[in-house]
Design a protein around this motif. Structure first.
Motif, mmCIF file in Angstrom:
data_model
loop_
_atom_site.group_PDB
_atom_site.id
_atom_site.type_symbol
_atom_site.label_atom_id
_atom_site.label_comp_id
_atom_site.label_asym_id
_atom_site.label_seq_id
_atom_site.Cartn_x
_atom_site.Cartn_y
_atom_site.Cartn_z
ATOM 1 N N ALA A 1 0.871 -1.176 0.000
ATOM 2 C CA ALA A 1 0.000 0.000 0.000
ATOM 3 C C ALA A 1 0.906 1.224 0.000
ATOM 4 O O ALA A 1 1.479 1.577 1.031
ATOM 5 C CB ALA A 1 -0.909 -0.020 1.227
ATOM 6 N N ALA A 2 1.061 1.860 -1.174
ATOM 7 C CA ALA A 2 2.034 2.942 -1.306
ATOM 8 C C ALA A 2 1.407 4.306 -1.576
ATOM 9 O O ALA A 2 2.067 5.318 -1.388
ATOM 10 C CB ALA A 2 3.028 2.611 -2.419
ATOM 11 N N THR A 3 0.153 4.335 -1.994
ATOM 12 C CA THR A 3 -0.497 5.626 -2.251
ATOM 13 C C THR A 3 -1.333 6.017 -1.037
ATOM 14 O O THR A 3 -1.711 5.147 -0.232
ATOM 15 C CB THR A 3 -1.407 5.565 -3.487
ATOM 16 N N PRO A 4 -1.657 7.293 -0.891
ATOM 17 C CA PRO A 4 -2.502 7.696 0.245
ATOM 18 C C PRO A 4 -3.823 6.916 0.316
ATOM 19 O O PRO A 4 -4.226 6.476 1.393
ATOM 20 C CB PRO A 4 -2.735 9.183 0.014
ATOM 21 N N PHE B 1 5.600 4.742 3.112
ATOM 22 C CA PHE B 1 5.411 6.192 3.184
ATOM 23 C C PHE B 1 6.572 6.894 2.484
ATOM 24 O O PHE B 1 7.650 6.319 2.326
ATOM 25 C CB PHE B 1 5.304 6.636 4.646
ATOM 26 N N GLU B 2 6.358 8.132 2.084
ATOM 27 C CA GLU B 2 7.359 8.881 1.332
ATOM 28 C C GLU B 2 8.612 9.173 2.154
ATOM 29 O O GLU B 2 9.716 9.169 1.627
ATOM 30 C CB GLU B 2 6.780 10.208 0.818
ATOM 31 N N MET B 3 8.428 9.444 3.441
ATOM 32 C CA MET B 3 9.576 9.763 4.284
ATOM 33 C C MET B 3 9.331 9.261 5.704
ATOM 34 O O MET B 3 8.190 9.099 6.121
ATOM 35 C CB MET B 3 9.852 11.267 4.285
ATOM 36 N N PRO B 4 10.405 9.005 6.446
ATOM 37 C CA PRO B 4 10.227 8.540 7.824
ATOM 38 C C PRO B 4 9.536 9.591 8.686
ATOM 39 O O PRO B 4 9.851 10.775 8.599
ATOM 40 C CB PRO B 4 11.660 8.310 8.316
ATOM 41 N N SER B 5 8.575 9.135 9.466
ATOM 42 C CA SER B 5 7.931 9.969 10.483
ATOM 43 C C SER B 5 7.243 9.020 11.462
ATOM 44 O O SER B 5 7.188 7.818 11.225
ATOM 45 C CB SER B 5 6.926 10.952 9.860
ATOM 46 N N VAL C 1 8.849 -0.425 10.875
ATOM 47 C CA VAL C 1 10.123 -0.875 10.318
ATOM 48 C C VAL C 1 10.938 0.299 9.776
ATOM 49 O O VAL C 1 10.436 1.104 8.987
ATOM 50 C CB VAL C 1 9.864 -1.910 9.193
ATOM 51 N N ALA C 2 12.220 0.352 10.172
ATOM 52 C CA ALA C 2 13.142 1.391 9.698
ATOM 53 C C ALA C 2 13.555 1.110 8.245
ATOM 54 O O ALA C 2 13.334 0.023 7.717
ATOM 55 C CB ALA C 2 14.378 1.434 10.602
ATOM 56 N N ASP C 3 14.187 2.090 7.629
ATOM 57 C CA ASP C 3 14.601 1.979 6.228
ATOM 58 C C ASP C 3 15.496 0.772 5.948
ATOM 59 O O ASP C 3 15.460 0.205 4.862
ATOM 60 C CB ASP C 3 15.339 3.244 5.776
ATOM 61 N N ASP C 4 16.294 0.358 6.919
ATOM 62 C CA ASP C 4 17.196 -0.779 6.705
ATOM 63 C C ASP C 4 16.547 -2.127 7.028
ATOM 64 O O ASP C 4 17.196 -3.160 6.985
ATOM 65 C CB ASP C 4 18.484 -0.611 7.517
ATOM 66 N N GLY C 5 15.237 -2.123 7.339
ATOM 67 C CA GLY C 5 14.519 -3.363 7.637
ATOM 68 C C GLY C 5 14.462 -3.718 9.108
ATOM 69 O O GLY C 5 13.830 -4.708 9.481
ATOM 70 N N THR C 6 15.098 -2.923 9.973
ATOM 71 C CA THR C 6 15.062 -3.200 11.416
ATOM 72 C C THR C 6 13.678 -2.908 11.973
ATOM 73 O O THR C 6 13.127 -1.822 11.760
ATOM 74 C CB THR C 6 16.111 -2.364 12.165
ATOM 75 N N CYS D 1 1.304 3.335 17.542
ATOM 76 C CA CYS D 1 2.277 4.236 16.915
ATOM 77 C C CYS D 1 3.697 3.688 16.981
ATOM 78 O O CYS D 1 4.052 2.947 17.892
ATOM 79 C CB CYS D 1 2.249 5.602 17.606
ATOM 80 N N SER D 2 4.492 4.131 16.022
ATOM 81 C CA SER D 2 5.921 3.798 16.042
ATOM 82 C C SER D 2 6.595 4.615 17.133
ATOM 83 O O SER D 2 6.214 5.755 17.388
ATOM 84 C CB SER D 2 6.553 4.094 14.680
ATOM 85 N N VAL D 3 7.603 4.015 17.773
ATOM 86 C CA VAL D 3 8.321 4.734 18.831
ATOM 87 C C VAL D 3 9.409 5.642 18.251
ATOM 88 O O VAL D 3 9.950 6.476 18.963
ATOM 89 C CB VAL D 3 8.925 3.764 19.879
ATOM 90 N N LYS D 4 9.721 5.460 16.964
ATOM 91 C CA LYS D 4 10.673 6.309 16.240
ATOM 92 C C LYS D 4 10.115 6.559 14.847
ATOM 93 O O LYS D 4 9.228 5.822 14.392
ATOM 94 C CB LYS D 4 12.036 5.599 16.099
ATOM 95 N N PRO D 5 10.628 7.553 14.154
ATOM 96 C CA PRO D 5 10.180 7.757 12.768
ATOM 97 C C PRO D 5 10.523 6.541 11.894
ATOM 98 O O PRO D 5 11.635 6.018 11.954
ATOM 99 C CB PRO D 5 10.968 8.991 12.314
ATOM 100 N N VAL D 6 9.552 6.090 11.111
ATOM 101 C CA VAL D 6 9.746 4.974 10.179
ATOM 102 C C VAL D 6 9.066 5.299 8.853
ATOM 103 O O VAL D 6 8.175 6.144 8.789
ATOM 104 C CB VAL D 6 9.189 3.636 10.733
ATOM 105 N N ARG D 7 9.476 4.577 7.829
ATOM 106 C CA ARG D 7 8.871 4.726 6.513
ATOM 107 C C ARG D 7 8.033 3.509 6.132
ATOM 108 O O ARG D 7 7.235 3.560 5.208
ATOM 109 C CB ARG D 7 9.973 4.917 5.467
ATOM 110 N N TYR D 8 8.230 2.406 6.858
ATOM 111 C CA TYR D 8 7.534 1.155 6.537
ATOM 112 C C TYR D 8 6.758 0.646 7.744
ATOM 113 O O TYR D 8 7.220 0.748 8.884
ATOM 114 C CB TYR D 8 8.540 0.077 6.119
ATOM 115 N N VAL D 9 5.593 0.056 7.446
ATOM 116 C CA VAL D 9 4.767 -0.575 8.477
ATOM 117 C C VAL D 9 4.243 -1.880 7.881
ATOM 118 O O VAL D 9 3.726 -1.896 6.762
ATOM 119 C CB VAL D 9 3.597 0.347 8.888
ATOM 120 N N LEU D 10 4.405 -2.972 8.616
ATOM 121 C CA LEU D 10 3.961 -4.285 8.145
ATOM 122 C C LEU D 10 2.874 -4.812 9.062
ATOM 123 O O LEU D 10 3.087 -4.947 10.270
ATOM 124 C CB LEU D 10 5.143 -5.260 8.107
ATOM 125 N N GLU D 11 1.709 -5.109 8.476
ATOM 126 C CA GLU D 11 0.612 -5.730 9.225
ATOM 127 C C GLU D 11 0.515 -7.198 8.834
ATOM 128 O O GLU D 11 0.533 -7.543 7.654
ATOM 129 C CB GLU D 11 -0.716 -5.030 8.933
#
Length: 149
Positions: free
Chosen positions: A47-50, A73-77, A95-100, A116-126
């Motif tokens: 799911a990459a579009t809004p 998402f377009e950028m980490p937040s 998930v962080a940009d490096d897959g962590t 919510c994520s505890v840090k900015p991330v660009r990826y979320v896996l359900e």
């Protein structure tokens, strides 16, 4: 003039009804990506579009155990999710940009609780609820696959 407006109003109400009906259909034909969590393979819809992210896994009644949805998402937040109109209990990994995996949470169906994520991330896996725990996957572990290269 009024009699001419009746067919237009009727057509307009049919269009709104059709839009409302299609809005309650699960999205099933998103692009897919293969991910790995250690030796465990995941077939994830992307799911990459809004609009795709907003609909997510809403209205689905089932999902195979090896499948999930990757939100991009377009950028980490800080990303926050809820379960309005989602019928399946889910586990969510931020998930962080490096897959962590930054953090994992469990989500109950049809609730408005924020997860919510505890840090900015660009990826979320359900995934289906409990998937990460059953596989022994926890925060700090890494996912592998094309998005994380």
């Amino acid at each position: 003039m009024l009699p001419m407006l009746k067919p237009f109003a009727f057509a307009l109400s049919l269009a709104f009804a059709a839009a409302a009906a299609s809005a309650q259909e699960p999205q099933m034909n998103l692009p897919r990506v293969k991910l790995a969590a250690g030796m465990h393979q995941i077939d994830a819809q992307v799911a990459a579009t809004p609009d795709q992210r907003m609909t997510g896994l809403m209205h689905r009644k089932e999902m195979p155990q090896h499948e999930g949805m990757l939100f991009v998402f377009e950028m980490p937040s800080q990303q926050c999710f809820w379960m309005k109109n989602t019928l399946l209990p889910l586990s969510i990994a931020f998930v962080a940009d490096d897959g962590t995996i930054v953090n994992i949470d469990e989500m109950a169906p049809q609730t408005l609780d924020s997860h919510c994520s505890v840090k900015p991330v660009r990826y979320v896996l359900e995934m289906n609820k409990g998937w990460f725990a059953r596989k022994g996957i926890k925060a700090g572990d890494k996912l592998a696959g094309q998005p994380f290269k």
